[in-house]
Design an enzyme around this catalytic site. Structure first.
Site, PDB file in Angstrom:
ATOM      1  N   ARG A  46       0.798  -1.232   0.000  1.00 37.81           N
ATOM      2  CA  ARG A  46       0.000   0.000   0.000  1.00 37.81           C
ATOM      3  C   ARG A  46       0.829   1.281   0.000  1.00 37.81           C
ATOM      4  O   ARG A  46       0.343   2.347   0.305  1.00 37.81           O
ATOM      5  CB  ARG A  46      -0.993   0.019   1.177  1.00 37.81           C
ATOM      6  CG  ARG A  46      -2.064  -1.058   1.098  1.00 37.81           C
ATOM      7  CD  ARG A  46      -3.236  -0.730   1.997  1.00 37.81           C
ATOM      8  NE  ARG A  46      -4.294  -1.703   1.839  1.00 37.81           N
ATOM      9  CZ  ARG A  46      -4.521  -2.724   2.673  1.00 37.81           C
ATOM     10  NH1 ARG A  46      -3.732  -2.877   3.727  1.00 37.81           N
ATOM     11  NH2 ARG A  46      -5.506  -3.563   2.461  1.00 37.81           N
TER      12      ARG A  46
ATOM     13  N   LYS B 141       3.399  11.875 -11.080  1.00 34.25           N
ATOM     14  CA  LYS B 141       2.539  11.077 -11.958  1.00 34.25           C
ATOM     15  C   LYS B 141       3.230   9.742 -12.228  1.00 34.25           C
ATOM     16  O   LYS B 141       4.362   9.708 -12.680  1.00 34.25           O
ATOM     17  CB  LYS B 141       2.289  11.794 -13.284  1.00 34.25           C
ATOM     18  CG  LYS B 141       1.199  12.841 -13.233  1.00 34.25           C
ATOM     19  CD  LYS B 141       0.896  13.325 -14.631  1.00 34.25           C
ATOM     20  CE  LYS B 141      -0.237  14.335 -14.639  1.00 34.25           C
ATOM     21  NZ  LYS B 141      -0.545  14.788 -16.026  1.00 34.25           N
TER      22      LYS B 141
ATOM     23  N   GLU C 178       9.832  19.030 -24.007  1.00 37.04           N
ATOM     24  CA  GLU C 178       9.149  19.346 -22.750  1.00 37.04           C
ATOM     25  C   GLU C 178       9.609  20.690 -22.192  1.00 37.04           C
ATOM     26  O   GLU C 178       8.833  21.407 -21.554  1.00 37.04           O
ATOM     27  CB  GLU C 178       9.394  18.232 -21.722  1.00 37.04           C
ATOM     28  CG  GLU C 178       8.797  16.885 -22.092  1.00 37.04           C
ATOM     29  CD  GLU C 178       7.278  16.830 -21.962  1.00 37.04           C
ATOM     30  OE1 GLU C 178       6.682  17.788 -21.420  1.00 37.04           O
ATOM     31  OE2 GLU C 178       6.685  15.834 -22.401  1.00 37.04           O
TER      32      GLU C 178
ATOM     33  N   LYS D  61       7.571  23.663 -13.231  1.00 42.10           N
ATOM     34  CA  LYS D  61       6.715  22.500 -12.980  1.00 42.10           C
ATOM     35  C   LYS D  61       6.404  22.359 -11.493  1.00 42.10           C
ATOM     36  O   LYS D  61       5.262  22.064 -11.122  1.00 42.10           O
ATOM     37  CB  LYS D  61       7.361  21.222 -13.508  1.00 42.10           C
ATOM     38  CG  LYS D  61       6.441  20.020 -13.278  1.00 42.10           C
ATOM     39  CD  LYS D  61       6.731  18.851 -14.143  1.00 42.10           C
ATOM     40  CE  LYS D  61       5.642  17.797 -13.963  1.00 42.10           C
ATOM     41  NZ  LYS D  61       5.898  16.574 -14.752  1.00 42.10           N
TER      42      LYS D  61
ATOM     43  N   GLU E 121      -4.232  17.457 -10.606  1.00 38.62           N
ATOM     44  CA  GLU E 121      -4.645  17.914 -11.934  1.00 38.62           C
ATOM     45  C   GLU E 121      -6.129  18.278 -11.993  1.00 38.62           C
ATOM     46  O   GLU E 121      -6.862  17.913 -12.915  1.00 38.62           O
ATOM     47  CB  GLU E 121      -4.324  16.846 -12.989  1.00 38.62           C
ATOM     48  CG  GLU E 121      -4.184  17.415 -14.394  1.00 38.62           C
ATOM     49  CD  GLU E 121      -3.644  16.411 -15.396  1.00 38.62           C
ATOM     50  OE1 GLU E 121      -4.413  15.940 -16.232  1.00 38.62           O
ATOM     51  OE2 GLU E 121      -2.436  16.112 -15.323  1.00 38.62           O
TER      52      GLU E 121
ATOM     53  N   ARG F 177      -2.705  22.300 -13.367  1.00 36.17           N
ATOM     54  CA  ARG F 177      -1.747  21.259 -13.763  1.00 36.17           C
ATOM     55  C   ARG F 177      -2.095  20.658 -15.119  1.00 36.17           C
ATOM     56  O   ARG F 177      -1.214  20.168 -15.834  1.00 36.17           O
ATOM     57  CB  ARG F 177      -1.676  20.158 -12.703  1.00 36.17           C
ATOM     58  CG  ARG F 177      -0.614  19.119 -13.047  1.00 36.17           C
ATOM     59  CD  ARG F 177      -0.281  18.182 -11.923  1.00 36.17           C
ATOM     60  NE  ARG F 177       0.775  17.267 -12.335  1.00 36.17           N
ATOM     61  CZ  ARG F 177       1.412  16.425 -11.532  1.00 36.17           C
ATOM     62  NH1 ARG F 177       1.108  16.390 -10.243  1.00 36.17           N
ATOM     63  NH2 ARG F 177       2.345  15.628 -11.994  1.00 36.17           N
TER      64      ARG F 177
ATOM     65  N   ASN G 120      -0.230  19.475 -19.992  1.00 40.37           N
ATOM     66  CA  ASN G 120      -0.521  18.518 -21.059  1.00 40.37           C
ATOM     67  C   ASN G 120      -0.575  19.165 -22.436  1.00 40.37           C
ATOM     68  O   ASN G 120      -1.031  18.543 -23.402  1.00 40.37           O
ATOM     69  CB  ASN G 120      -1.843  17.802 -20.765  1.00 40.37           C
ATOM     70  CG  ASN G 120      -1.716  16.820 -19.616  1.00 40.37           C
ATOM     71  OD1 ASN G 120      -1.012  15.825 -19.700  1.00 40.37           O
ATOM     72  ND2 ASN G 120      -2.386  17.128 -18.518  1.00 40.37           N
TER      73      ASN G 120
ATOM     74  N   HIS H 251       0.130  17.156 -25.493  1.00 43.54           N
ATOM     75  CA  HIS H 251      -0.043  15.748 -25.162  1.00 43.54           C
ATOM     76  C   HIS H 251      -1.361  15.175 -25.688  1.00 43.54           C
ATOM     77  O   HIS H 251      -1.414  14.002 -26.059  1.00 43.54           O
ATOM     78  CB  HIS H 251       0.048  15.548 -23.647  1.00 43.54           C
ATOM     79  CG  HIS H 251       1.422  15.727 -23.104  1.00 43.54           C
ATOM     80  ND1 HIS H 251       2.111  16.918 -23.187  1.00 43.54           N
ATOM     81  CD2 HIS H 251       2.258  14.868 -22.473  1.00 43.54           C
ATOM     82  CE1 HIS H 251       3.294  16.781 -22.613  1.00 43.54           C
ATOM     83  NE2 HIS H 251       3.408  15.549 -22.182  1.00 43.54           N
TER      84      HIS H 251
ATOM     85  N   HIS I 168      -0.496  12.074 -27.726  1.00 39.81           N
ATOM     86  CA  HIS I 168      -0.832  10.725 -27.290  1.00 39.81           C
ATOM     87  C   HIS I 168      -1.547   9.943 -28.388  1.00 39.81           C
ATOM     88  O   HIS I 168      -1.364   8.726 -28.511  1.00 39.81           O
ATOM     89  CB  HIS I 168      -1.701  10.779 -26.036  1.00 39.81           C
ATOM     90  CG  HIS I 168      -0.938  11.094 -24.792  1.00 39.81           C
ATOM     91  ND1 HIS I 168      -1.543  11.384 -23.588  1.00 39.81           N
ATOM     92  CD2 HIS I 168       0.400  11.180 -24.554  1.00 39.81           C
ATOM     93  CE1 HIS I 168      -0.613  11.636 -22.676  1.00 39.81           C
ATOM     94  NE2 HIS I 168       0.565  11.514 -23.238  1.00 39.81           N
TER      95      HIS I 168
ATOM     96  N   HIS J 112       8.480   9.834 -26.903  1.00 36.47           N
ATOM     97  CA  HIS J 112       7.399  10.624 -26.311  1.00 36.47           C
ATOM     98  C   HIS J 112       7.552  12.113 -26.603  1.00 36.47           C
ATOM     99  O   HIS J 112       6.607  12.787 -27.027  1.00 36.47           O
ATOM    100  CB  HIS J 112       7.348  10.390 -24.797  1.00 36.47           C
ATOM    101  CG  HIS J 112       6.336  11.233 -24.092  1.00 36.47           C
ATOM    102  ND1 HIS J 112       4.986  11.129 -24.316  1.00 36.47           N
ATOM    103  CD2 HIS J 112       6.496  12.225 -23.169  1.00 36.47           C
ATOM    104  CE1 HIS J 112       4.341  12.011 -23.573  1.00 36.47           C
ATOM    105  NE2 HIS J 112       5.230  12.682 -22.868  1.00 36.47           N
TER     106      HIS J 112
END
Length: 350
Positions: free
Chosen positions: A112, A134, A176, A214, A224, A228, A232, A235, A239, A252
């Protein structure tokens, strides 16, 4: 009977981010380093000289985005069980964004949740993936659709690891960096327009600015729910490009570069950005040898992929768009025809 429980409000995300030579790290517990053969071949010997632990194990997983799966995470978990890690044990992510995402996700799952730290070895992971918490894996439906927000205990960014990075991988990280500048800081963008990132101090400054931006965003919005999502930029389109090409054609950062060009075209269409500003961004991306062209074979299919994006909800697509250079806008409920007309500009010529 209803029993009210008072919950402590969440605290801002706080952990040390070091941008300098890797220090000596001492742990009074079991430590598992997760890496891949490429990184291990170049840098594992160096890393091991900087780590002391009561027990140290190395887990090597295959190199590549196609291995960013639940199966790989289960393999890492099995290694943790084999070495009898407990809740005080530590995982170390030693590699790029794929290693960092999977190691962090594994740490969030094992008993956990146990601690992990990031030692990123690619520019992309140093300026983006290692900061912010993330974690996750891909599946057949898309990228990073299974995961958790789980913060590392520390991040150690040593630019020396970048000396063995292939030029293409380095450029992918620059994408980025450009993203952060376009969204948040026009002065930073102007700095990049004239920056020689082969100079160590210039590179460290670029990394520092990107990481600070960031961290500023994540401290405001860890999960997010608001600002935040701006991270993206590029992205949502990128993606889909990755998914269409099976995560094997583009790195990426390369897909994000293409995605930024597509997002800019939509921003121009909506009057948020001038064509001249969009052209300047394209020029900067191309200056660092990033791809800016992509042929969409099926506009309708490309559009439908947007609905798998994590930012989309209630059958509505959320687009992260630049507002000039240095500003941003989150736009929802754009007419489907408008979006598809922009996509057609990237369509195959018949």
């Amino acid at each position: 009977m209803i029993v009210p429980i008072e919950l402590v409000p969440p605290q801002p995300v706080k952990y040390d981010i070091t941008i300098d030579k890797l220090p000596c790290l001492t742990f009074q517990t079991k430590v598992v380093v997760v890496t891949n053969p490429t990184v291990a071949g170049f840098h594992l010997e160096t890393l091991l000289k900087h780590i002391e632990a009561s027990e140290l194990h190395i887990v090597t997983i295959p190199d590549g985005e196609q291995y960013k799966t639940l199966e790989t995470v289960e393999n890492i978990l099995n290694e943790c069980f084999e070495h009898k890690l407990d809740r005080k044990s530590m995982l170390i992510a030693f590699g790029g964004g794929v290693i960092g995402d999977m190691t962090g996700f594994t740490a969030s799952l094992y008993q956990r949740g146990i601690d992990f730290i990031q030692i990123p070895t690619t520019l992309l992971s140093q300026v983006d993936a290692s900061v912010g918490g993330k974690t996750g894996v891909n599946n057949k439906y898309g990228k990073n659709l299974i995961g958790a927000f789980y913060q590392p205990k520390a991040v150690y960014i040593d630019p020396a690891f970048l000396k063995t990075l292939p030029a293409r991988e380095f450029a992918a990280g620059v994408a980025e960096i450009v993203k952060m500048a376009v969204m948040f800081d026009q002065d930073y963008f102007e700095f990049l327009m004239g920056a020689d990132l082969s100079e160590e101090e210039v590179l460290k400054e670029a990394i520092r600015r990107s990481v600070e931006l960031k961290a500023w965003v994540v401290n405001q919005d860890e999960k997010e729910a608001g600002i935040r999502a701006v991270l993206n930029y590029g992205h949502t389109f990128g993606h889909v490009v990755e998914n269409e090409t099976g995560y094997t054609t583009y790195l990426h950062g390369e897909a994000v570069a293409i995605g930024m060009v597509m997002a800019n075209a939509l921003a121009v269409e909506l009057g948020l950005m001038s064509e001249a500003e969009a052209a300047r961004i394209r020029t900067l991306l191309e200056r660092f040898s990033l791809p800016t062209d992509y042929v969409i074979r099926d506009v309708n299919d490309f559009y439908e992929h947007f609905f798998l994006d994590k930012k989309s909800a209630n059958n509505s697509i959320k687009f992260i768009l630049p507002q000039g250079i240095g500003g941003h806008r989150i736009v929802q409920d754009i007419d489907e025809t408008v979006v598809k007309n922009v996509l057609k500009k990237f369509g195959a010529q018949v």
